[in-house]
Design a protein around this motif. Structure first.
Motif, PDB file in Angstrom:
ATOM      1  N   SER A  24      16.974  56.514  37.682  1.00 44.60           N
ATOM      2  CA  SER A  24      16.303  55.230  37.442  1.00 44.60           C
ATOM      3  C   SER A  24      16.487  54.342  38.666  1.00 44.60           C
ATOM      4  CB  SER A  24      16.925  54.537  36.221  1.00 44.60           C
ATOM      5  OG  SER A  24      18.166  53.945  36.587  1.00 44.60           O
ATOM      6  N   GLY A  25      15.907  53.171  38.593  1.00 39.10           N
ATOM      7  CA  GLY A  25      16.082  52.198  39.674  1.00 39.10           C
ATOM      8  C   GLY A  25      17.331  51.357  39.498  1.00 39.10           C
ATOM      9  N   LEU A  26      18.047  51.571  38.391  1.00 38.50           N
ATOM     10  CA  LEU A  26      19.163  50.675  38.051  1.00 38.50           C
ATOM     11  C   LEU A  26      20.483  51.163  38.640  1.00 38.50           C
ATOM     12  CD1 LEU A  26      19.692  48.139  36.242  1.00 38.50           C
ATOM     13  CD2 LEU A  26      20.465  49.729  34.479  1.00 38.50           C
ATOM     14  N   LEU A  27      21.181  50.250  39.290  1.00 35.44           N
ATOM     15  CA  LEU A  27      22.540  50.540  39.753  1.00 35.44           C
ATOM     16  C   LEU A  27      23.516  49.914  38.761  1.00 35.44           C
ATOM     17  CD1 LEU A  27      22.256  49.776  43.593  1.00 35.44           C
ATOM     18  CD2 LEU A  27      22.012  51.974  42.451  1.00 35.44           C
ATOM     19  N   LEU A  28      24.549  50.666  38.421  1.00 34.72           N
ATOM     20  CA  LEU A  28      25.590  50.131  37.535  1.00 34.72           C
ATOM     21  C   LEU A  28      26.913  50.103  38.286  1.00 34.72           C
ATOM     22  CD1 LEU A  28      24.928  51.870  34.092  1.00 34.72           C
ATOM     23  CD2 LEU A  28      24.434  49.506  34.739  1.00 34.72           C
ATOM     24  N   PRO A  29      27.774  49.146  37.949  1.00 29.83           N
ATOM     25  CA  PRO A  29      29.106  49.163  38.551  1.00 29.83           C
ATOM     26  C   PRO A  29      29.888  50.370  38.043  1.00 29.83           C
ATOM     27  CG  PRO A  29      28.993  47.535  36.789  1.00 29.83           C
ATOM     28  CD  PRO A  29      27.604  48.074  36.964  1.00 29.83           C
ATOM     29  N   HIS A  56      39.131  31.945  22.694  1.00 29.14           N
ATOM     30  CA  HIS A  56      37.879  31.803  23.455  1.00 29.14           C
ATOM     31  C   HIS A  56      38.176  31.726  24.960  1.00 29.14           C
ATOM     32  CE1 HIS A  56      33.592  31.100  23.714  1.00 29.14           C
ATOM     33  NE2 HIS A  56      33.817  30.096  24.557  1.00 29.14           N
ATOM     34  N   GLU A  57      39.237  31.004  25.278  1.00 29.21           N
ATOM     35  CA  GLU A  57      39.609  30.863  26.692  1.00 29.21           C
ATOM     36  C   GLU A  57      39.942  32.234  27.299  1.00 29.21           C
ATOM     37  OE1 GLU A  57      39.274  28.221  28.427  1.00 29.21           O
ATOM     38  OE2 GLU A  57      40.190  29.014  30.255  1.00 29.21           O
ATOM     39  N   ASN A  58      40.649  33.066  26.536  1.00 27.68           N
ATOM     40  CA  ASN A  58      40.984  34.410  27.041  1.00 27.68           C
ATOM     41  C   ASN A  58      39.715  35.239  27.267  1.00 27.68           C
ATOM     42  OD1 ASN A  58      43.036  36.457  27.703  1.00 27.68           O
ATOM     43  ND2 ASN A  58      42.284  37.509  25.881  1.00 27.68           N
ATOM     44  N   CYS A  59      38.763  35.120  26.351  1.00 30.95           N
ATOM     45  CA  CYS A  59      37.494  35.862  26.518  1.00 30.95           C
ATOM     46  C   CYS A  59      36.767  35.382  27.762  1.00 30.95           C
ATOM     47  CB  CYS A  59      36.602  35.669  25.292  1.00 30.95           C
ATOM     48  SG  CYS A  59      37.259  36.451  23.830  1.00 30.95           S
ATOM     49  N   LYS A  60      36.729  34.077  27.943  1.00 32.27           N
ATOM     50  CA  LYS A  60      36.071  33.550  29.145  1.00 32.27           C
ATOM     51  C   LYS A  60      36.756  34.079  30.404  1.00 32.27           C
ATOM     52  CE  LYS A  60      35.200  29.043  29.263  1.00 32.27           C
ATOM     53  NZ  LYS A  60      35.021  27.602  28.918  1.00 32.27           N
ATOM     54  N   ARG A  61      38.063  34.034  30.409  1.00 23.18           N
ATOM     55  CA  ARG A  61      38.802  34.484  31.602  1.00 23.18           C
ATOM     56  C   ARG A  61      38.537  35.968  31.872  1.00 23.18           C
ATOM     57  NH1 ARG A  61      44.358  34.145  30.788  1.00 23.18           N
ATOM     58  NH2 ARG A  61      44.647  34.580  32.973  1.00 23.18           N
ATOM     59  N   MET A  62      38.396  36.757  30.807  1.00 15.63           N
ATOM     60  CA  MET A  62      38.109  38.189  31.027  1.00 15.63           C
ATOM     61  C   MET A  62      36.722  38.376  31.641  1.00 15.63           C
ATOM     62  SD  MET A  62      39.879  40.458  28.076  1.00 15.63           S
ATOM     63  CE  MET A  62      39.373  39.635  26.582  1.00 15.63           C
ATOM     64  N   LEU A  63      35.733  37.672  31.102  1.00 17.11           N
ATOM     65  CA  LEU A  63      34.372  37.842  31.646  1.00 17.11           C
ATOM     66  C   LEU A  63      34.286  37.283  33.062  1.00 17.11           C
ATOM     67  CD1 LEU A  63      32.063  37.100  28.547  1.00 17.11           C
ATOM     68  CD2 LEU A  63      32.925  39.282  29.359  1.00 17.11           C
ATOM     69  N   PHE A  64      34.948  36.167  33.315  1.00 15.60           N
ATOM     70  CA  PHE A  64      34.927  35.604  34.674  1.00 15.60           C
ATOM     71  C   PHE A  64      35.615  36.568  35.655  1.00 15.60           C
ATOM     72  CE2 PHE A  64      35.198  30.927  32.958  1.00 15.60           C
ATOM     73  CZ  PHE A  64      33.962  31.067  32.379  1.00 15.60           C
ATOM     74  N   SER A  65      36.786  37.078  35.270  1.00 16.96           N
ATOM     75  CA  SER A  65      37.509  38.000  36.166  1.00 16.96           C
ATOM     76  C   SER A  65      36.649  39.216  36.463  1.00 16.96           C
ATOM     77  CB  SER A  65      38.804  38.496  35.541  1.00 16.96           C
ATOM     78  OG  SER A  65      39.604  37.427  35.198  1.00 16.96           O
ATOM     79  N   ALA A  66      36.015  39.728  35.419  1.00 10.46           N
ATOM     80  CA  ALA A  66      35.178  40.915  35.608  1.00 10.46           C
ATOM     81  C   ALA A  66      34.058  40.621  36.606  1.00 10.46           C
ATOM     82  CB  ALA A  66      34.603  41.359  34.260  1.00 10.46           C
ATOM     83  N   PHE A  67      33.335  39.557  36.372  1.00 10.05           N
ATOM     84  CA  PHE A  67      32.184  39.252  37.236  1.00 10.05           C
ATOM     85  C   PHE A  67      32.651  38.973  38.668  1.00 10.05           C
ATOM     86  CE2 PHE A  67      28.478  36.442  38.423  1.00 10.05           C
ATOM     87  CZ  PHE A  67      27.517  37.444  38.350  1.00 10.05           C
ATOM     88  N   ASP A  68      33.778  38.302  38.791  1.00 10.33           N
ATOM     89  CA  ASP A  68      34.327  38.026  40.134  1.00 10.33           C
ATOM     90  C   ASP A  68      34.657  39.312  40.881  1.00 10.33           C
ATOM     91  OD1 ASP A  68      34.150  35.311  39.818  1.00 10.33           O
ATOM     92  OD2 ASP A  68      36.275  34.994  39.363  1.00 10.33           O
ATOM     93  N   GLY A  70      32.934  42.112  40.625  1.00  9.51           N
ATOM     94  CA  GLY A  70      31.733  42.932  40.824  1.00  9.51           C
ATOM     95  C   GLY A  70      31.262  43.645  39.567  1.00  9.51           C
ATOM     96  N   ILE A  71      31.927  43.402  38.428  1.00  9.23           N
ATOM     97  CA  ILE A  71      31.475  44.023  37.172  1.00  9.23           C
ATOM     98  C   ILE A  71      30.276  43.224  36.663  1.00  9.23           C
ATOM     99  CG2 ILE A  71      32.072  44.561  34.783  1.00  9.23           C
ATOM    100  CD1 ILE A  71      34.905  45.120  35.659  1.00  9.23           C
ATOM    101  N   THR A  72      29.109  43.804  36.845  1.00 12.28           N
ATOM    102  CA  THR A  72      27.872  43.118  36.472  1.00 12.28           C
ATOM    103  C   THR A  72      27.386  43.524  35.088  1.00 12.28           C
ATOM    104  OG1 THR A  72      26.763  44.908  37.618  1.00 12.28           O
ATOM    105  CG2 THR A  72      27.026  42.837  38.844  1.00 12.28           C
ATOM    106  N   HIS A  73      28.096  44.462  34.459  1.00 13.82           N
ATOM    107  CA  HIS A  73      27.597  44.999  33.188  1.00 13.82           C
ATOM    108  C   HIS A  73      28.578  44.731  32.043  1.00 13.82           C
ATOM    109  CE1 HIS A  73      25.913  47.358  30.107  1.00 13.82           C
ATOM    110  NE2 HIS A  73      26.360  48.548  30.452  1.00 13.82           N
ATOM    111  N   PHE A  74      28.088  44.010  31.023  1.00 11.45           N
ATOM    112  CA  PHE A  74      28.857  43.763  29.796  1.00 11.45           C
ATOM    113  C   PHE A  74      28.134  44.480  28.650  1.00 11.45           C
ATOM    114  CE2 PHE A  74      29.703  39.298  31.755  1.00 11.45           C
ATOM    115  CZ  PHE A  74      30.643  39.831  32.619  1.00 11.45           C
ATOM    116  N   ASP A  75      28.892  45.267  27.910  1.00 14.43           N
ATOM    117  CA  ASP A  75      28.298  46.090  26.843  1.00 14.43           C
ATOM    118  C   ASP A  75      28.669  45.538  25.471  1.00 14.43           C
ATOM    119  OD1 ASP A  75      27.097  48.808  25.961  1.00 14.43           O
ATOM    120  OD2 ASP A  75      29.042  48.782  24.952  1.00 14.43           O
ATOM    121  N   LEU A  76      27.663  45.449  24.610  1.00 12.34           N
ATOM    122  CA  LEU A  76      27.880  44.950  23.244  1.00 12.34           C
ATOM    123  C   LEU A  76      27.182  45.856  22.246  1.00 12.34           C
ATOM    124  CD1 LEU A  76      27.421  41.681  24.830  1.00 12.34           C
ATOM    125  CD2 LEU A  76      29.051  41.721  22.926  1.00 12.34           C
ATOM    126  N   ALA A  77      27.355  45.540  20.966  1.00 15.20           N
ATOM    127  CA  ALA A  77      26.586  46.185  19.896  1.00 15.20           C
ATOM    128  C   ALA A  77      26.509  45.178  18.763  1.00 15.20           C
ATOM    129  CB  ALA A  77      27.263  47.469  19.420  1.00 15.20           C
TER     130      ALA A  77
END
Ligand SMILES: NC(=O)c1ccc[n+]([C@@H]2O[C@H](COP(=O)([O-])OP(=O)(O)OC[C@H]3O[C@@H](n4cnc5c(N)ncnc54)[C@H](OP(=O)(O)O)[C@@H]3O)[C@@H](O)[C@H]2O)c1
Length: 348
Positions: A24-29, A56-68, A70-77
């Motif tokens: 595909s054209g998609l790059l994943l981390p 909530h603060e811990n969740c924010k810190r995890m997503l911020f750390s990840a994105f910082d 280079g983790i551009t992909h968050f998976d949910l269901a």
């Protein structure tokens, strides 16, 4: 203060961090972050953040750390929590409040396939369930579209044509950019792709299977098919829910998934025979100058099946420090033949 992502989030990633997802054209981390655990209701996490504000603060810190990092992909269901739906609600809130300017830098996925609401239309693989669930997920996530929408599991009673038609509709409607399948066997995957080709449907471009050193079913069953058909592979539970880390070497700590109220891993699942293997793997990791978590991730991402093998390792985390440690696995990704042989001997 609002979140400002690290300026070096792409320039500082380890070499080869972004990997092409199949044909595909998609790059994943190489490392993606999943929100199955620790993003639901307050107090359900392994870190025991019992009040809503600190959770909530811990969740924010995890997503911020990840994105910082280079983790551009968050998976949910749809069903992630507990309670079901709460992880999408929470991540949706954080995406809206803190990532608003970065939607185009993010790959957000969701899935439907496990029981979500009562009655005959809230489970498995019918068109009725999948498309209604996608609409619900978009509302919870506060998004116009997800990047990837998955059929979360194969439904033996719904014609596969119908499940694939629902994924095709999700993409054609613009509510998903790509589709995927999760936990389908190799034969089911080949059937699904053949149906899409025959009927002119958008094809799933990614498979999400369980894969780690303790569960290698995809090696004989799936990887040949994904390689041949050009699907990317994102491996879930690459750390076997934490068992492939040093976490359980000295018993079951209080701040672990096995002891958390919302955890799928139970104390009884931690078997002495597994820990005996993990102890030996830990020694191999030490000799490589890595933590066991890092070695387990590098191993998951090693080339195999005559091709790339796994595109991305889909980790979970209960704290930002784990994410940082795990991304650093990519600083030492290669294995010598001796190391691979030593690991094989332990895993036998
Ligand atoms: N498609 C499917 O059917 C399916 C099924 C399951 C999962 N998934 C996806 O896969 C994602 C990952 O699953 P998972 O959370 O089980 O993955 P995992 O990476 O195997 O396990 C994550 C857990 O390992 C521990 N951990 C992570 N890094 C660590 C480190 N450096 N040191 C020590 N411990 C560490 C943490 O445990 P503690 O919490 O104990 O700290 C963390 O919660 C899910 O969020 C979901 O997106 C998909």
């Amino acid at each position: 203060m609002s979140y400002v992502p690290a300026k070096d989030r792409y320039s500082a990633t380890p070499k080869g961090f972004f990997r092409r997802c199949g044909r595909s054209g998609l790059l994943l981390p190489a490392i993606s972050l999943g929100c199955w655990h620790n993003f639901g209701g307050a107090g359900t996490d392994a870190g025991h953040h019992n009040d809503e504000a600190s959770f909530h603060e811990n969740c924010k810190r995890m997503l911020f750390s990840a994105f910082d990092l280079g983790i551009t992909h968050f998976d949910l269901a749809n069903n992630y929590g507990p309670p079901p739906g709460s992880a999408e609600e929470r991540v949706g809130r954080i995406l809206k409040e803190d990532f608003a300017g970065y939607r185009d830098e993010l790959i957000i996925s969701s899935k439907a396939g496990w029981g979500m609401w009562p009655g005959p239309y809230g489970d498995l693989g019918s068109r009725k369930y999948l498309l209604a669930s996608l609409d619900q997920s978009l509302r919870r996530l506060k998004l116009d579209y997800v990047d990837i929408f998955y059929s979360h599991r194969f439904d033996p009673n719904t014609p596969l044509e119908e499940t694939m038609s629902a994924l095709d509709t999700a993409v054609r409607s613009g509510k998903a950019l790509y589709s995927g399948i999760s936990s389908y066997s190799g034969a089911q995957t080949a059937d699904a792709l053949a149906i899409c080709e025959r009927l002119g449907y958008y094809k799933p471009m990614i498979h999400q299977p369980n894969y780690n050193m303790l569960d290698r079913w995809i090696e004989p069953n799936l990887l040949g098919v994904t390689e041949r058909m050009g699907l990317g592979v994102i491996a879930f539970c690459p750390l076997a829910q934490g068992q492939l880390t040093s976490k359980y070497l000295a018993g079951i700590p209080e701040d672990s998934r096995a002891k958390s109220t919302g955890g799928f891993l139970k104390p009884d699942n931690i078997k002495p025979e597994t820990i005996a293997k993990v102890r030996k793997l830990n020694d191999v990791a030490k000799n490589r100058g890595q933590s066991l978590a890092q070695m387990a991730l590098a191993w998951t991402l090693r080339p195999q099946a005559g091709g790339q093998g796994v595109t991305s390792a889909l980790i979970g985390a209960s704290r930002p420090e784990q994410i940082k440690e795990n991304v650093a696995a990519l600083n030492n990704p290669a294995f010598s033949a001796e190391e691979l042989a030593a690991i094989e001997a332990i895993l036998k």
